[in-house]
Design a protein around this motif. Structure first.
Motif, PDB file in Angstrom:
ATOM      1  N   ASN A  61      42.806  28.442 -24.377  1.00 46.76           N
ATOM      2  CA  ASN A  61      43.751  28.692 -25.464  1.00 46.76           C
ATOM      3  C   ASN A  61      45.142  28.916 -24.875  1.00 46.76           C
ATOM      4  O   ASN A  61      45.478  30.007 -24.427  1.00 46.76           O
ATOM      5  CB  ASN A  61      43.312  29.904 -26.280  1.00 46.76           C
ATOM      6  CG  ASN A  61      44.234  30.168 -27.459  1.00 46.76           C
ATOM      7  OD1 ASN A  61      45.105  29.356 -27.778  1.00 46.76           O
ATOM      8  ND2 ASN A  61      44.046  31.299 -28.115  1.00 46.76           N
ATOM      9  N   ARG A  88      38.614  35.199 -39.707  1.00 45.97           N
ATOM     10  CA  ARG A  88      37.179  35.421 -39.843  1.00 45.97           C
ATOM     11  C   ARG A  88      36.884  36.915 -39.676  1.00 45.97           C
ATOM     12  O   ARG A  88      37.434  37.578 -38.814  1.00 45.97           O
ATOM     13  CB  ARG A  88      36.402  34.659 -38.770  1.00 45.97           C
ATOM     14  CG  ARG A  88      36.519  33.166 -38.827  1.00 45.97           C
ATOM     15  CD  ARG A  88      35.524  32.544 -37.856  1.00 45.97           C
ATOM     16  NE  ARG A  88      35.857  31.170 -37.536  1.00 45.97           N
ATOM     17  CZ  ARG A  88      35.174  30.427 -36.675  1.00 45.97           C
ATOM     18  NH1 ARG A  88      34.121  30.946 -36.050  1.00 45.97           N
ATOM     19  NH2 ARG A  88      35.551  29.186 -36.418  1.00 45.97           N
ATOM     20  N   LEU A 122      35.501  39.514 -35.950  1.00 46.08           N
ATOM     21  CA  LEU A 122      36.074  39.136 -34.662  1.00 46.08           C
ATOM     22  C   LEU A 122      37.247  40.054 -34.342  1.00 46.08           C
ATOM     23  O   LEU A 122      38.096  40.295 -35.188  1.00 46.08           O
ATOM     24  CB  LEU A 122      36.547  37.679 -34.670  1.00 46.08           C
ATOM     25  CG  LEU A 122      35.482  36.602 -34.876  1.00 46.08           C
ATOM     26  CD1 LEU A 122      36.120  35.223 -34.910  1.00 46.08           C
ATOM     27  CD2 LEU A 122      34.418  36.671 -33.792  1.00 46.08           C
ATOM     28  N   VAL A 134      38.842  37.092 -30.351  1.00 48.76           N
ATOM     29  CA  VAL A 134      39.122  35.658 -30.497  1.00 48.76           C
ATOM     30  C   VAL A 134      39.485  35.287 -31.930  1.00 48.76           C
ATOM     31  O   VAL A 134      39.424  34.125 -32.314  1.00 48.76           O
ATOM     32  CB  VAL A 134      37.927  34.788 -30.015  1.00 48.76           C
ATOM     33  CG1 VAL A 134      37.723  34.952 -28.535  1.00 48.76           C
ATOM     34  CG2 VAL A 134      36.659  35.119 -30.782  1.00 48.76           C
ATOM     35  N   GLN A 135      39.891  36.275 -32.726  1.00 47.43           N
ATOM     36  CA  GLN A 135      40.246  35.977 -34.107  1.00 47.43           C
ATOM     37  C   GLN A 135      41.410  35.002 -34.192  1.00 47.43           C
ATOM     38  O   GLN A 135      41.481  34.175 -35.103  1.00 47.43           O
ATOM     39  CB  GLN A 135      40.597  37.259 -34.852  1.00 47.43           C
ATOM     40  CG  GLN A 135      41.733  38.057 -34.253  1.00 47.43           C
ATOM     41  CD  GLN A 135      42.004  39.339 -35.023  1.00 47.43           C
ATOM     42  OE1 GLN A 135      41.513  39.542 -36.124  1.00 47.43           O
ATOM     43  NE2 GLN A 135      42.801  40.211 -34.434  1.00 47.43           N
ATOM     44  N   ALA A 153      40.014  31.539 -33.364  1.00 38.75           N
ATOM     45  CA  ALA A 153      39.174  31.113 -34.484  1.00 38.75           C
ATOM     46  C   ALA A 153      40.024  30.597 -35.635  1.00 38.75           C
ATOM     47  O   ALA A 153      39.681  29.594 -36.284  1.00 38.75           O
ATOM     48  CB  ALA A 153      38.285  32.264 -34.951  1.00 38.75           C
ATOM     49  N   VAL A 185      41.222  27.163 -34.682  1.00 36.67           N
ATOM     50  CA  VAL A 185      40.111  26.219 -34.761  1.00 36.67           C
ATOM     51  C   VAL A 185      39.823  25.838 -36.206  1.00 36.67           C
ATOM     52  O   VAL A 185      39.654  24.654 -36.540  1.00 36.67           O
ATOM     53  CB  VAL A 185      38.851  26.823 -34.099  1.00 36.67           C
ATOM     54  CG1 VAL A 185      37.599  26.018 -34.463  1.00 36.67           C
ATOM     55  CG2 VAL A 185      39.015  26.868 -32.584  1.00 36.67           C
ATOM     56  N   ASP A 186      39.778  26.823 -37.089  1.00 35.21           N
ATOM     57  CA  ASP A 186      39.495  26.546 -38.493  1.00 35.21           C
ATOM     58  C   ASP A 186      40.607  25.718 -39.132  1.00 35.21           C
ATOM     59  O   ASP A 186      40.355  24.858 -39.985  1.00 35.21           O
ATOM     60  CB  ASP A 186      39.314  27.858 -39.259  1.00 35.21           C
ATOM     61  CG  ASP A 186      38.059  28.613 -38.835  1.00 35.21           C
ATOM     62  OD1 ASP A 186      37.168  27.990 -38.222  1.00 35.21           O
ATOM     63  OD2 ASP A 186      37.981  29.822 -39.110  1.00 35.21           O
ATOM     64  N   GLU A 214      31.818  38.519 -27.086  1.00 40.40           N
ATOM     65  CA  GLU A 214      32.324  37.901 -28.317  1.00 40.40           C
ATOM     66  C   GLU A 214      32.692  36.440 -28.072  1.00 40.40           C
ATOM     67  O   GLU A 214      32.378  35.564 -28.888  1.00 40.40           O
ATOM     68  CB  GLU A 214      33.534  38.675 -28.821  1.00 40.40           C
ATOM     69  CG  GLU A 214      34.099  38.145 -30.135  1.00 40.40           C
ATOM     70  CD  GLU A 214      35.227  38.999 -30.680  1.00 40.40           C
ATOM     71  OE1 GLU A 214      36.346  38.460 -30.862  1.00 40.40           O
ATOM     72  OE2 GLU A 214      34.991  40.191 -30.933  1.00 40.40           O
ATOM     73  N   GLU A 215      33.354  36.152 -26.947  1.00 40.98           N
ATOM     74  CA  GLU A 215      33.742  34.773 -26.650  1.00 40.98           C
ATOM     75  C   GLU A 215      32.523  33.875 -26.480  1.00 40.98           C
ATOM     76  O   GLU A 215      32.531  32.720 -26.927  1.00 40.98           O
ATOM     77  CB  GLU A 215      34.615  34.736 -25.393  1.00 40.98           C
ATOM     78  CG  GLU A 215      36.013  35.274 -25.619  1.00 40.98           C
ATOM     79  CD  GLU A 215      36.945  34.980 -24.466  1.00 40.98           C
ATOM     80  OE1 GLU A 215      36.535  34.282 -23.504  1.00 40.98           O
ATOM     81  OE2 GLU A 215      38.109  35.454 -24.509  1.00 40.98           O
ATOM     82  N   PHE A 263      31.222  32.977 -29.805  1.00 42.07           N
ATOM     83  CA  PHE A 263      32.166  32.107 -30.497  1.00 42.07           C
ATOM     84  C   PHE A 263      32.064  30.668 -29.993  1.00 42.07           C
ATOM     85  O   PHE A 263      31.937  29.723 -30.787  1.00 42.07           O
ATOM     86  CB  PHE A 263      33.586  32.639 -30.296  1.00 42.07           C
ATOM     87  CG  PHE A 263      34.658  31.711 -30.796  1.00 42.07           C
ATOM     88  CD1 PHE A 263      34.910  31.598 -32.152  1.00 42.07           C
ATOM     89  CD2 PHE A 263      35.405  30.945 -29.909  1.00 42.07           C
ATOM     90  CE1 PHE A 263      35.897  30.739 -32.622  1.00 42.07           C
ATOM     91  CE2 PHE A 263      36.397  30.096 -30.372  1.00 42.07           C
ATOM     92  CZ  PHE A 263      36.649  29.990 -31.720  1.00 42.07           C
ATOM     93  N   GLU A 318      30.954  27.212 -32.015  1.00 42.60           N
ATOM     94  CA  GLU A 318      31.873  26.091 -32.198  1.00 42.60           C
ATOM     95  C   GLU A 318      31.310  24.806 -31.607  1.00 42.60           C
ATOM     96  O   GLU A 318      31.487  23.724 -32.170  1.00 42.60           O
ATOM     97  CB  GLU A 318      33.239  26.411 -31.575  1.00 42.60           C
ATOM     98  CG  GLU A 318      33.955  27.578 -32.212  1.00 42.60           C
ATOM     99  CD  GLU A 318      33.934  27.525 -33.719  1.00 42.60           C
ATOM    100  OE1 GLU A 318      34.358  26.505 -34.306  1.00 42.60           O
ATOM    101  OE2 GLU A 318      33.486  28.519 -34.345  1.00 42.60           O
TER     102      GLU A 318
END
Length: 298
Positions: free
Chosen positions: A166, A186, A189, A192-193, A196, A199-200, A238-239, A242, A246
């Motif tokens: 990122n 999201r 999170l 990585v919010q 995310a 990405v969305d 968390e990563e 995630f 994905e």
């Protein structure tokens, strides 16, 4: 074009004041600054903001009665957006005086873009230039670095680059408000919010317009929430979840290159490897070491 600068706050008071002041000296003046204090236990921010709101009608301050946490406070901020463009700024970062003008010009040139990114320099807790390994890697991967004028990225090509690492600095991003309010953060999170959300947005067809001109200073320091979570392993747990999710979603969509990049998440794994000596020195290896090692080798 009006711009809402949302500033979810919890942290160092002096850094916070510098962040606020950097907004108020912008050369582009059609903005609102909305500070949402997540119940920080110090009366100084409320006193300081009380003086500013009395002197400048563009400034709003609200203090949460209960602590919502980073994710909850970010989502609350989005619910307060009224302008067509929004920035969700970090409470310890610095806008250079040309930042909002660059945002305006970028979206004026590419009105259909979902996101704007400018050139970013990194500073430490004392305001000096910082050159961590993470930032060297970001600069190496970033399409902003060395770019000749504005460019627009989107689709699987952009997704592959984000999954490899990122390269964006979330507080420096400006958003088409329609996009960020529709996509949203999201739930669940904390680290990585930001990725995310990107990405969305890209998955839904959104594009990023990039202007390489320097306009923002991002503060990186050891006391940040993500740094603490990294040392005890919570960040990488968390990563891992995630990126696995994905990779599955990209495969189902037929974005096979993006799926491979998500499964590899090379930069994230390298970051975990570089933190092993730091975790040992900080006495966090027993607590976070197993999670770091799983993230590196799986």
């Amino acid at each position: 074009m009006s711009i809402d600068v949302m500033l979810p706050y919890y942290g160092d008071v002096e850094h916070f004041k510098k962040a606020v002041e950097s907004v108020l000296v912008q050369s582009y003046t059609d903005f609102r600054l909305i500070v949402v204090d997540d119940g920080f236990p110090d009366p100084e921010p409320a006193r300081y903001m009380g003086e500013l709101t009395a002197a400048d009608s563009r400034v709003t301050y609200e203090q949460n009665e209960v602590n919502l946490g980073a994710n909850g406070n970010y989502r609350k901020c989005l619910g307060m957006v009224e302008a067509q463009t929004v920035v969700v700024m970090g409470a310890d970062d610095i806008m250079l005086p040309n930042y909002l003008q660059a945002v305006h010009d970028g979206f004026a040139a590419q009105p259909d873009a979902a996101v704007f990114e400018c050139g970013v320099a990194v500073i430490d807790e004392n305001g000096a230039g910082a050159h961590s390994l993470a930032d060297v890697v970001k600069a190496w991967q970033s399409p902003v670095s060395g770019a000749d004028g504005r460019k627009v990225l989107g689709g699987e090509e952009l997704m592959v680059s984000l999954m490899r690492g990122n390269w964006t600095y979330f507080p420096s991003l400006a958003w088409n408000a329609e996009w960020i309010k529709r996509i949203g953060f999201r739930e669940g999170l904390d680290v990585v919010q930001d990725l995310a959300l990107l990405v969305d947005t890209v998955s839904a067809g959104g594009t990023i317009v990039i202007d390489p001109a320097l306009a923002f200073l991002y503060r990186r320091h050891s006391a940040s929430d993500s740094s603490v979570r990294a040392l005890d392993g919570r960040r990488f747990a968390e990563e891992s979840r995630f990126f696995a999710g994905e990779a599955k979603a990209f495969s189902e969509r037929g974005w096979n290159k993006a799926a491979r990049a998500a499964r590899g998440h090379v930069t994230s794994r390298l970051n975990a490897a570089t933190l092993l000596p730091t975790a040992l020195k900080a006495g966090k290896l027993r607590e976070g070491g197993p999670t770091l090692l799983r993230h590196i080798f799986r």
